[in-house]
Scaffold this motif. Structure first.
Motif, PDB file in Angstrom:
ATOM      1  N   LEU A 265      -2.477   5.715   1.956  1.00 51.62           N
ATOM      2  CA  LEU A 265      -2.453   4.765   3.077  1.00 51.62           C
ATOM      3  C   LEU A 265      -3.847   4.484   3.633  1.00 51.62           C
ATOM      4  O   LEU A 265      -3.995   3.589   4.470  1.00 51.62           O
ATOM      5  CB  LEU A 265      -1.544   5.288   4.196  1.00 51.62           C
ATOM      6  CG  LEU A 265      -0.060   5.445   3.835  1.00 51.62           C
ATOM      7  CD1 LEU A 265       0.748   5.849   5.064  1.00 51.62           C
ATOM      8  CD2 LEU A 265       0.499   4.152   3.238  1.00 51.62           C
ATOM      9  N   SER A 266      -4.857   5.216   3.164  1.00 49.54           N
ATOM     10  CA  SER A 266      -6.233   4.965   3.618  1.00 49.54           C
ATOM     11  C   SER A 266      -6.722   3.576   3.227  1.00 49.54           C
ATOM     12  O   SER A 266      -7.626   3.033   3.869  1.00 49.54           O
ATOM     13  CB  SER A 266      -7.186   6.016   3.037  1.00 49.54           C
ATOM     14  OG  SER A 266      -6.821   7.315   3.427  1.00 49.54           O
ATOM     15  N   ILE A 267      -6.117   3.005   2.168  1.00 45.74           N
ATOM     16  CA  ILE A 267      -6.551   1.672   1.730  1.00 45.74           C
ATOM     17  C   ILE A 267      -5.582   0.588   2.205  1.00 45.74           C
ATOM     18  O   ILE A 267      -5.702  -0.573   1.802  1.00 45.74           O
ATOM     19  CB  ILE A 267      -6.703   1.610   0.200  1.00 45.74           C
ATOM     20  CG1 ILE A 267      -5.392   1.966  -0.505  1.00 45.74           C
ATOM     21  CG2 ILE A 267      -7.817   2.546  -0.253  1.00 45.74           C
ATOM     22  CD1 ILE A 267      -5.453   1.787  -2.011  1.00 45.74           C
ATOM     23  N   ALA A 268      -4.624   0.952   3.054  1.00 41.39           N
ATOM     24  CA  ALA A 268      -3.584   0.004   3.477  1.00 41.39           C
ATOM     25  C   ALA A 268      -4.120  -1.130   4.340  1.00 41.39           C
ATOM     26  O   ALA A 268      -3.471  -2.172   4.475  1.00 41.39           O
ATOM     27  CB  ALA A 268      -2.480   0.736   4.244  1.00 41.39           C
ATOM     28  N   ALA A 269      -5.308  -0.929   4.930  1.00 44.31           N
ATOM     29  CA  ALA A 269      -5.848  -1.954   5.829  1.00 44.31           C
ATOM     30  C   ALA A 269      -6.710  -2.991   5.118  1.00 44.31           C
ATOM     31  O   ALA A 269      -7.221  -3.907   5.778  1.00 44.31           O
ATOM     32  CB  ALA A 269      -6.664  -1.288   6.939  1.00 44.31           C
ATOM     33  N   LEU A 270      -6.872  -2.874   3.792  1.00 45.71           N
ATOM     34  CA  LEU A 270      -7.642  -3.902   3.072  1.00 45.71           C
ATOM     35  C   LEU A 270      -6.966  -5.252   3.286  1.00 45.71           C
ATOM     36  O   LEU A 270      -5.829  -5.457   2.842  1.00 45.71           O
ATOM     37  CB  LEU A 270      -7.720  -3.561   1.583  1.00 45.71           C
ATOM     38  CG  LEU A 270      -8.635  -2.394   1.217  1.00 45.71           C
ATOM     39  CD1 LEU A 270      -8.486  -2.020  -0.249  1.00 45.71           C
ATOM     40  CD2 LEU A 270     -10.087  -2.714   1.538  1.00 45.71           C
ATOM     41  N   PRO A 271      -7.624  -6.196   3.941  1.00 50.79           N
ATOM     42  CA  PRO A 271      -6.932  -7.382   4.456  1.00 50.79           C
ATOM     43  C   PRO A 271      -6.441  -8.364   3.401  1.00 50.79           C
ATOM     44  O   PRO A 271      -5.485  -9.096   3.632  1.00 50.79           O
ATOM     45  CB  PRO A 271      -7.990  -8.040   5.353  1.00 50.79           C
ATOM     46  CG  PRO A 271      -9.302  -7.601   4.786  1.00 50.79           C
ATOM     47  CD  PRO A 271      -9.060  -6.205   4.287  1.00 50.79           C
ATOM     48  N   PHE A 300      -0.614  -2.812   4.292  1.00 51.66           N
ATOM     49  CA  PHE A 300      -0.613  -3.610   3.054  1.00 51.66           C
ATOM     50  C   PHE A 300      -0.006  -4.992   3.320  1.00 51.66           C
ATOM     51  O   PHE A 300       0.866  -5.465   2.581  1.00 51.66           O
ATOM     52  CB  PHE A 300       0.178  -2.905   1.948  1.00 51.66           C
ATOM     53  CG  PHE A 300      -0.441  -1.622   1.468  1.00 51.66           C
ATOM     54  CD1 PHE A 300      -1.620  -1.639   0.733  1.00 51.66           C
ATOM     55  CD2 PHE A 300       0.159  -0.397   1.739  1.00 51.66           C
ATOM     56  CE1 PHE A 300      -2.193  -0.445   0.282  1.00 51.66           C
ATOM     57  CE2 PHE A 300      -0.405   0.786   1.296  1.00 51.66           C
ATOM     58  CZ  PHE A 300      -1.576   0.773   0.566  1.00 51.66           C
ATOM     59  N   ALA A 301      -0.500  -5.655   4.343  1.00 51.99           N
ATOM     60  CA  ALA A 301       0.122  -6.903   4.806  1.00 51.99           C
ATOM     61  C   ALA A 301       0.126  -8.004   3.756  1.00 51.99           C
ATOM     62  O   ALA A 301       1.039  -8.843   3.733  1.00 51.99           O
ATOM     63  CB  ALA A 301      -0.583  -7.391   6.070  1.00 51.99           C
ATOM     64  N   ALA A 302      -0.867  -8.031   2.873  1.00 52.68           N
ATOM     65  CA  ALA A 302      -0.965  -9.112   1.881  1.00 52.68           C
ATOM     66  C   ALA A 302      -0.435  -8.708   0.505  1.00 52.68           C
ATOM     67  O   ALA A 302      -0.445  -9.517  -0.422  1.00 52.68           O
ATOM     68  CB  ALA A 302      -2.424  -9.569   1.751  1.00 52.68           C
ATOM     69  N   LEU A 303       0.057  -7.467   0.363  1.00 53.19           N
ATOM     70  CA  LEU A 303       0.408  -6.936  -0.955  1.00 53.19           C
ATOM     71  C   LEU A 303       1.634  -7.632  -1.537  1.00 53.19           C
ATOM     72  O   LEU A 303       2.729  -7.563  -0.991  1.00 53.19           O
ATOM     73  CB  LEU A 303       0.670  -5.436  -0.864  1.00 53.19           C
ATOM     74  CG  LEU A 303       0.734  -4.702  -2.205  1.00 53.19           C
ATOM     75  CD1 LEU A 303      -0.627  -4.712  -2.893  1.00 53.19           C
ATOM     76  CD2 LEU A 303       1.217  -3.268  -2.018  1.00 53.19           C
ATOM     77  N   LYS A 304       1.429  -8.279  -2.699  1.00 50.18           N
ATOM     78  CA  LYS A 304       2.518  -8.982  -3.391  1.00 50.18           C
ATOM     79  C   LYS A 304       3.001  -8.224  -4.629  1.00 50.18           C
ATOM     80  O   LYS A 304       4.167  -8.334  -4.995  1.00 50.18           O
ATOM     81  CB  LYS A 304       2.048 -10.374  -3.821  1.00 50.18           C
ATOM     82  CG  LYS A 304       1.696 -11.301  -2.678  1.00 50.18           C
ATOM     83  CD  LYS A 304       1.206 -12.650  -3.212  1.00 50.18           C
ATOM     84  CE  LYS A 304       0.850 -13.600  -2.080  1.00 50.18           C
ATOM     85  NZ  LYS A 304       0.351 -14.905  -2.598  1.00 50.18           N
ATOM     86  N   THR A 305       2.097  -7.479  -5.275  1.00 49.76           N
ATOM     87  CA  THR A 305       2.424  -6.798  -6.524  1.00 49.76           C
ATOM     88  C   THR A 305       2.088  -5.317  -6.398  1.00 49.76           C
ATOM     89  O   THR A 305       0.978  -4.961  -6.019  1.00 49.76           O
ATOM     90  CB  THR A 305       1.628  -7.404  -7.700  1.00 49.76           C
ATOM     91  OG1 THR A 305       1.950  -8.790  -7.824  1.00 49.76           O
ATOM     92  CG2 THR A 305       1.962  -6.693  -9.003  1.00 49.76           C
ATOM     93  N   LEU A 306       3.065  -4.469  -6.736  1.00 50.38           N
ATOM     94  CA  LEU A 306       2.864  -3.020  -6.687  1.00 50.38           C
ATOM     95  C   LEU A 306       3.380  -2.413  -7.990  1.00 50.38           C
ATOM     96  O   LEU A 306       4.514  -2.656  -8.399  1.00 50.38           O
ATOM     97  CB  LEU A 306       3.612  -2.412  -5.499  1.00 50.38           C
ATOM     98  CG  LEU A 306       3.531  -0.898  -5.346  1.00 50.38           C
ATOM     99  CD1 LEU A 306       2.088  -0.440  -5.153  1.00 50.38           C
ATOM    100  CD2 LEU A 306       4.402  -0.426  -4.176  1.00 50.38           C
ATOM    101  N   ARG A 307       2.532  -1.607  -8.634  1.00 45.15           N
ATOM    102  CA  ARG A 307       2.908  -0.959  -9.889  1.00 45.15           C
ATOM    103  C   ARG A 307       2.886   0.562  -9.694  1.00 45.15           C
ATOM    104  O   ARG A 307       1.840   1.135  -9.371  1.00 45.15           O
ATOM    105  CB  ARG A 307       1.955  -1.380 -11.015  1.00 45.15           C
ATOM    106  CG  ARG A 307       1.894  -2.898 -11.190  1.00 45.15           C
ATOM    107  CD  ARG A 307       1.199  -3.345 -12.453  1.00 45.15           C
ATOM    108  NE  ARG A 307       1.075  -4.790 -12.491  1.00 45.15           N
ATOM    109  CZ  ARG A 307       2.046  -5.632 -12.832  1.00 45.15           C
ATOM    110  NH1 ARG A 307       3.235  -5.140 -13.180  1.00 45.15           N
ATOM    111  NH2 ARG A 307       1.856  -6.939 -12.833  1.00 45.15           N
TER     112      ARG A 307
END
Length: 517
Positions: A265-271, A300-307
């Motif tokens: 979650l440390s990278i969750a704020a990458l806009p 992860f507000a902009a996250l569309k793809t998760l693998r």
């Protein structure tokens, strides 16, 4: 070998090639009792080595792997050559050789027309994978010779540090993509002088470069416009929040790294992050505690793809948490042990579709509207008894909402499931009985009903195959519904070819209506 050897004092930490393998010089000097000069090298592939840098009790250098080191004679190693020397070797056409070759098509001999030398000036991409590039060469020559390169592949070369890379890229003003995987690059003590060398860079691959996340963040100021970053198979264990760097990143791949999952979650704020690959990282859990069950997280507000392929995810509560991602439309999770109660992978996929309401692609397969409707309706039936036991209606127990965050929204979408048809979900291995079913043909009253005894584990597509043999009607043209003695006069659709009779709660004595176009 030994092409373009540097001064002796500059040899330590330089990259070399020896018998096709890559290594780093860690020591230069004598190794008694033998005479002469030796290089102590640390191999990229530790299986190539023999020891940890020691000989007869004397430690000459150190290695990360206890068998990662060797001593080799200077004549055995190559320090490589400059960028343009390799480009000319890889991209020059020998016109005399070409003109001497014959071409035959359908037994006809063809002659070459005028063959022009390839123009380096117009090269849009340069691929130098596993070449012996070690640096830029004479100042300004790259800018004059290959000024229009946009994509550069220098995987597995003899570049030793980021300064070597920057000396090349600063002369490629149009460079947008850079592939540097399988290198060992020393991190610069000061990155600001190198920033102008990567000002147009959009995509960067650093797979298998033995880097930590801390080192990535130290280097990140060099890449102000970076959008795609691939870091597969590195030494990344702990992620930290990128402060003021990587803010333009859209695609991040950290697969095949032994991540500490509580740092993800440390990278969750990458806009701008739209795609994240966490496959093969050992991940077993993820929690978005800022959002209640059924609501959306701000992470992860902009996250569309998760693998998340080939991890250790076994609990459906993890999928419930992923349902909180507001933009998720593409998801892969192959190689995890997410099991449905019947142990059928197809049922598990239906549960994934039902739990992730915005999903458009699952494991690279498109979810069409009919697939979604079928999965969601089946999910409602599968857990309908639990819903009733939890209070039913619009206010079931909190425990039920935690386990099935989307259930109420599905009830609003399709209406409450028919209580008369709800039954406990029994694994097919535990329930496999014969059902007496009567097939009737409402649109063809002249046809007599057909009575058959079928196992309740029989799939609908096999039922259609049976009817095809009896009626000579293509299975694709058949439309099936059924009626039950519990609810006389109501026809229920049988619209999933891969479902079983048991799944549709068809019981002994029920009628199946058969229609075709």
């Amino acid at each position: 070998m030994g092409v373009d050897q540097p001064d002796p004092e500059e040899l330590v930490d330089r990259r070399v090639s020896c018998d096709g393998e890559r290594a780093t010089v860690r020591y230069l000097g004598p190794v008694p009792p033998t005479a002469g000069l030796w290089y102590g090298v640390e191999w990229d592939n530790p299986e190539r080595g023999k020891h940890d840098g020691s000989h007869e009790g004397v430690q000459y250098f150190t290695c990360r792997n206890p068998k990662g080191g060797s001593f080799v004679r200077p004549a055995k190693v190559s320090f490589g050559v400059d960028f343009l020397t390799v480009v000319r070797e890889e991209y020059t056409i020998d016109t005399e050789e070409v003109l001497s070759q014959e071409i035959s098509i359908s037994s006809k001999k063809l002659k070459w027309g005028k063959v022009k030398e390839r123009s380096y000036e117009n090269l849009p991409s340069v691929l130098l994978t596993r070449s012996e590039v070690n640096g830029a060469g004479a100042e300004g020559e790259i800018r004059e010779t290959t000024p229009n390169v946009q994509w550069l592949d220098m995987c597995g070369t003899l570049l030793s540090c980021w300064e070597d890379v920057a000396a090349i890229t600063q002369q490629l003003e149009h460079l947008e993509g850079l592939h540097l995987s399988n290198n060992r690059l020393r991190v610069p003590s000061e990155v600001s002088p190198l920033c102008r060398s990567f000002c147009s860079l959009r995509a960067l691959a650093l797979n298998n470069c033995d880097l930590t996340w801390t080192q990535i963040l130290e280097c990140a100021p060099m890449w102000p416009q970076l959008e795609v970053l691939s870091l597969e198979e590195n030494n990344i264990t702990e992620l930290r929040r990128p402060e003021g760097v990587l803010q333009s990143l859209k695609n991040l791949n950290v697969s095949s790294n032994p991540l500490e999952q509580n740092t993800v979650l440390s990278i969750a704020a990458l806009p701008r992050l739209e795609e994240l690959n966490l496959s093969k990282t050992g991940l077993s859990d993820i929690r978005f505690d800022d959002a209640a069950p059924g609501s959306q997280t701000d992470m992860f507000a902009a996250l569309k793809t998760l693998r998340l392929d080939y991890n250790k995810i076994t609990e459906w509560c993890v999928v419930n948490e992923l349902g909180k991602l507001r933009s998720l439309v593409i998801f892969t999770c192959r190689g995890n042990r997410l099991l449905s109660s019947d142990g059928n992978p197809k049922t598990a996929n239906q549960m994934l579709i039902a739990k992730l309401g915005k999903l458009e692609l699952l494991n690279n397969g498109q979810i069409v509207p009919d697939d979604r409707k079928g999965a969601e309706c089946d999910y409602m039936k599968m857990f309908g008894l639990e819903w009733l036991e939890a209070g039913g209606g619009s206010e079931p127990s909190r425990e039920f909402i935690i386990q099935h965050p989307r259930y109420l929204s599905l009830v609003q979408k399709y209406g409450a499931p028919d209580e008369g048809l709800l039954k406990k979900w029994v694994p097919l291995a535990l329930k496999n009985q014969l059902l007496k079913i009567t097939f009737v043909f409402p649109d063809h009253p002249d046809r007599k009903p057909i009575e058959k005894k079928l196992p309740d584990s029989m799939e609908v597509q096999k039922v259609k195959g049976l009817l095809n043999r009896l009626l000579k009607v293509p299975p694709s043209d058949l439309k099936l519904t059924y009626t039950t003695l519990k609810k006389m006069g109501i026809e229920y659709e049988i619209d999933g070819d891969l479902k079983t009779l048991h799944y549709y709660a068809i019981e002994d004595g029920d009628q199946v209506q058969v229609r075709w176009s």
